[in-house]
Scaffold this active site. Sequence first.
Site, PDB file in Angstrom:
ATOM      1  N   ASP A  22      63.778  35.421  86.883  1.00  0.00           N
ATOM      2  CA  ASP A  22      65.241  35.043  85.748  1.00  0.00           C
ATOM      3  C   ASP A  22      65.771  34.141  86.308  1.00  0.00           C
ATOM      4  OD1 ASP A  22      66.197  37.472  84.435  1.00  0.00           O
ATOM      5  OD2 ASP A  22      66.393  38.076  86.413  1.00  0.00           O
ATOM      6  N   ASP A  75      61.354  34.702  92.608  1.00  0.00           N
ATOM      7  CA  ASP A  75      62.513  35.151  92.009  1.00  0.00           C
ATOM      8  C   ASP A  75      62.272  35.371  90.253  1.00  0.00           C
ATOM      9  OD1 ASP A  75      65.609  35.854  90.182  1.00  0.00           O
ATOM     10  OD2 ASP A  75      65.869  33.896  90.383  1.00  0.00           O
TER      11      ASP A  75
HETATM   12  C1  G6P Z   1      68.410  38.931  88.286  1.00  0.00           C
HETATM   13  C2  G6P Z   1      69.789  38.756  87.556  1.00  0.00           C
HETATM   14  C3  G6P Z   1      70.573  38.962  87.419  1.00  0.00           C
HETATM   15  C4  G6P Z   1      70.487  40.138  87.235  1.00  0.00           C
HETATM   16  C5  G6P Z   1      69.697  41.065  88.453  1.00  0.00           C
HETATM   17  C6  G6P Z   1      69.569  42.853  87.289  1.00  0.00           C
HETATM   18  O1  G6P Z   1      68.565  39.187  89.907  1.00  0.00           O
HETATM   19  O2  G6P Z   1      69.633  36.792  88.276  1.00  0.00           O
HETATM   20  O3  G6P Z   1      71.401  38.030  87.080  1.00  0.00           O
HETATM   21  O4  G6P Z   1      71.606  41.481  87.517  1.00  0.00           O
HETATM   22  O5  G6P Z   1      68.775  40.111  88.391  1.00  0.00           O
HETATM   23  O6  G6P Z   1      69.064  42.843  86.776  1.00  0.00           O
HETATM   24  P1  G6P Z   1      68.525  43.889  85.830  1.00  0.00           P
HETATM   25  O7  G6P Z   1      67.611  43.972  84.506  1.00  0.00           O
HETATM   26  O8  G6P Z   1      67.942  45.301  86.383  1.00  0.00           O
HETATM   27  O9  G6P Z   1      69.960  44.542  85.413  1.00  0.00           O
HETATM   28 MG    MG Z   2      67.849  33.602  90.150  1.00  0.00          MG
END
Ligand code: G6P
Ligand code: MG
Length: 214
Positions: free
Chosen positions: A10, A8
Amino acid sequence: KYKLFIFDMDGVITETSEQHYQAWKQLANEIGIEIDRKFNEKLKGVSRIESLERILEYANKANDFTEDEKLELATRKNENYKEMILKFTEENLFEGVKDLFDELKKRNIKIAIGSASKNAPTLVRLLGIENDIDYIVNPAEVKRGKPAPDIFLKAAEHLGVDISECIGVEDAEAGIEAIKSAGMFAVGIGDSKVLNKADIVYGETKDIKLEDLM
Ligand code: G6P
Ligand code: MG
């Protein structure tokens, strides 16, 4: 034994969880909703539009906005978020990630990014790890987001690796659930009480010991 690590992004290879949280908090404030860090755990790993839905539901405002308005809100959050990550460099890569990647490559283990974020390719470039990554899953190409297994299955399928030879690394409850329902070994990063479905949990990415896993 393992041939592919699916990370993953983030909260696992870089700290963008805080920026996502701040951007959502600001957006929520603009429409009269208060969110806190505890609620934010439920947004980790969840797609942009689904995150907005969860915020609106949490405040009982799910029916207050049209689909177009929701899209506008999600876009506004993303513009704000993008501004926050604009200045990211190699310095923003979590400690230990580069060494871990090098170690994996030495062992001929492939590296994929399995993030729900549409900003993943941009961040990978800013973090200077483009050449370390064999494949970035495009979340727009899979049917269901986390906690469904699709993103992790897509990485394995694309790189032609058997499920039993894949390890997923996640900081989110939804992510661990996704890895487990894909049938893969799940490494959690964070609090073992929150990530209690993981096969093993480390406090931080730099704590991962390949010897434990192989
Ligand atoms: C990751 C993060 C989420 C976020 C998602 C979509 O999973 O943990 O917090 O909402 O990505 O990210 P984006 O950059 O496409 O908005
Ligand atoms: Mg994450």
